[in-house]
Scaffold this active site. Structure first.
Site, PDB file in Angstrom:
ATOM      1  CG  HIS A  65      -1.201 -19.766 -83.895  1.00 29.98           C
ATOM      2  ND1 HIS A  65      -0.104 -20.610 -83.834  1.00 29.98           N
ATOM      3  CD2 HIS A  65      -1.312 -19.231 -82.657  1.00 29.98           C
ATOM      4  CE1 HIS A  65       0.407 -20.571 -82.621  1.00 29.98           C
ATOM      5  NE2 HIS A  65      -0.302 -19.739 -81.880  1.00 29.98           N
ATOM      6  CE1 TYR A  81      -0.452 -20.314 -70.653  1.00 33.46           C
ATOM      7  CE2 TYR A  81       1.891 -20.434 -71.194  1.00 33.46           C
ATOM      8  CZ  TYR A  81       0.565 -20.632 -71.546  1.00 33.46           C
ATOM      9  OH  TYR A  81       0.241 -21.147 -72.777  1.00 33.46           O
ATOM     10  CB  THR A 105       3.764 -24.321 -73.166  1.00 37.80           C
ATOM     11  OG1 THR A 105       3.338 -23.006 -72.776  1.00 37.80           O
ATOM     12  CG2 THR A 105       4.573 -24.236 -74.439  1.00 37.80           C
ATOM     13  NE  ARG A 114       7.832 -14.992 -73.568  1.00 40.07           N
ATOM     14  CZ  ARG A 114       6.646 -15.332 -74.089  1.00 40.07           C
ATOM     15  NH1 ARG A 114       5.730 -15.877 -73.339  1.00 40.07           N
ATOM     16  NH2 ARG A 114       6.397 -15.116 -75.360  1.00 40.07           N
ATOM     17  CE1 TYR A 172       6.617 -17.662 -80.684  1.00 35.73           C
ATOM     18  CE2 TYR A 172       5.645 -18.775 -78.811  1.00 35.73           C
ATOM     19  CZ  TYR A 172       5.916 -17.614 -79.498  1.00 35.73           C
ATOM     20  OH  TYR A 172       5.491 -16.403 -79.006  1.00 35.73           O
ATOM     21  CG  HIS A 227       3.570 -16.052 -83.242  1.00 37.09           C
ATOM     22  ND1 HIS A 227       2.394 -16.454 -83.849  1.00 37.09           N
ATOM     23  CD2 HIS A 227       3.532 -16.575 -81.981  1.00 37.09           C
ATOM     24  CE1 HIS A 227       1.681 -17.174 -82.987  1.00 37.09           C
ATOM     25  NE2 HIS A 227       2.344 -17.271 -81.868  1.00 37.09           N
ATOM     26  CG  ASP A 250      -1.613 -16.259 -80.310  1.00 41.88           C
ATOM     27  OD1 ASP A 250      -1.695 -17.487 -80.077  1.00 41.88           O
ATOM     28  OD2 ASP A 250      -0.861 -15.499 -79.661  1.00 41.88           O
ATOM     29  CG  ASN A 283       2.072 -16.252 -71.525  1.00 42.93           C
ATOM     30  OD1 ASN A 283       1.815 -16.376 -70.334  1.00 42.93           O
ATOM     31  ND2 ASN A 283       2.319 -17.290 -72.321  1.00 42.93           N
TER      32      ASN A 283
HETATM   33  C1  0GY Z   1       1.203 -18.306 -78.688  1.00 40.85           C
HETATM   34  C2  0GY Z   1       2.250 -17.617 -77.925  1.00 40.85           C
HETATM   35  C3  0GY Z   1       2.629 -17.840 -76.640  1.00 40.85           C
HETATM   36  C4  0GY Z   1       2.319 -18.980 -75.868  1.00 40.85           C
HETATM   37  C5  0GY Z   1       2.279 -20.238 -76.322  1.00 40.85           C
HETATM   38  O1  0GY Z   1       2.185 -22.516 -76.117  1.00 40.85           O
HETATM   39  C6  0GY Z   1       2.191 -21.459 -75.504  1.00 40.85           C
HETATM   40  O2  0GY Z   1       2.166 -21.369 -74.293  1.00 40.85           O
HETATM   41  O3  0GY Z   1       2.357 -20.472 -77.612  1.00 40.85           O
HETATM   42  C7  0GY Z   1       3.506 -16.846 -76.008  1.00 40.85           C
HETATM   43  O4  0GY Z   1       3.484 -16.721 -74.780  1.00 40.85           O
HETATM   44  O5  0GY Z   1       4.256 -16.153 -76.742  1.00 40.85           O
HETATM   45  O6  0GY Z   1       1.461 -18.787 -79.782  1.00 40.85           O
HETATM   46  O7  0GY Z   1       0.086 -18.384 -78.209  1.00 40.85           O
END
Ligand code: 0GY
Length: 295
Positions: free
Chosen positions: A32, A50, A78, A131, A158, A182, A250, A255
């Protein structure tokens, strides 16, 4: 395209991680991690919540080699929305050393999916963290699930622990292997006996198609490094589901607000949750290879 400016409170990944004390087994997979941009080549999506710092494929591959991993599973974040170009570019550049998890809409064509498959993509991600994304109707996800099932891909989900109960009927409808991000995002102040975490363990018992990433102590911790408060959660998952757990850094840790983890210290967390060589081999090599490199 000009570079997009990262959010003012964005924490940039660790510039100089330590060499881990834990020596990873040969062929270990960081299952990941993300690539961000660079935004002048692969711009961030207009609908993003973001704007991160750039984190390139070259930087990811350098970290892989430095920490002692052999392979990466790159997960579409995202901030890139459903534009998977940076992900596909990373997979192609890594050769057989990377697989990918994409994000797609119902309008994706079979030709587009096959092209991603050929680059190394093996699944899609459904994100329920409020979020990070606007809500998507379950019907939309089910339509995508049916499409990707024909390629023998799987689905990464997720969500946060408090939202699991409502999601269970939906998760039980999914036609493929499901991989939960996670540790199912427990609130670690509650303790492992809390109904939220026990609900997740029970669902894993019920669904032998469900896997979990024993990842993100840095994100789940309330105590901070060295993440003692997350150890019991990781141990519970690895001990109970030794053949359905995978692990990842990760990187570049989107964030994070409290601190930026040292990726070498994160690797040193692994033997605290996978306490025998046999469990480490499954977590880091055998399981991710079965899930991502079977073909
Ligand atoms: C992660 C966790 C986060 C973000 C994303 O796709 C994403 O924006 O997964 C988070 O902010 O908890 O897995 O990297």
């Amino acid at each position: 395209m000009n570079k997009q400016v990262m959010d003012p409170d964005w924490l940039v990944f660790h510039p100089n991680p330590k060499k881990p004390d834990f020596v990873l087994p040969k062929g270990a997979v960081d299952a990941h991690c993300h690539i961000f941009g660079p935004s002048d080549v692969f711009p961030y999506a207009p609908e993003r919540k973001y704007t991160p710092c750039d984190a390139s494929k070259e930087q990811l591959f350098a970290l892989r080699d430095f920490l002692g991993f052999d392979k990466n599973v790159i997960v579409q974040a995202t901030c890139h929305g459903k534009d998977n170009r940076a992900l596909v570019d990373g997979c192609r550049a890594a050769g057989d050393k990377a697989r990918g998890i994409a994000s797609v809409g119902t309008d994706v064509t079979m030709d587009e999916l096959k092209e991603m498959d050929e680059a190394g993509v093996r699944g899609v991600r459904f994100n329920f963290v409020k979020r990070l994304v606007d809500s998507t109707p379950k019907e939309t996800f089910l339509t995508i699930a049916d499409k990707i099932a024909t390629l023998d891909w799987h689905i990464v989900v997720y969500f946060e622990a408090q939202d699991l109960e409502e999601l269970i009927p939906f998760l039980k409808q999914l036609p493929t292997v499901i991989v939960v991000d996670h540790m199912g995002r427990p609130d670690v102040e509650n303790g492992v006996d809390h109904p939220d975490f026990q609900r997740f363990l029970g669902l894993m018992d019920d669904l032998d198609t469900m896997w979990v990433k024993a990842t993100c102590p840095e994100r789940l911790t309330k105590a901070g490094p060295p993440y003692d408060d997350v150890v019991p959660y990781g141990q519970a998952l690895v001990d109970r589901f030794p053949d359905r757990v995978i692990w990842g850094t990760d990187w570049p840790h989107p964030n994070m607000k409290s601190h930026m983890p040292d990726d070498g210290a994160l690797v040193d967390f692994i033997p605290r949750i996978a306490r025998t060589e046999e469990l480490q081999q499954k977590l880091l090599v055998d399981n991710p290879m079965r899930l991502y490199w079977a073909r």
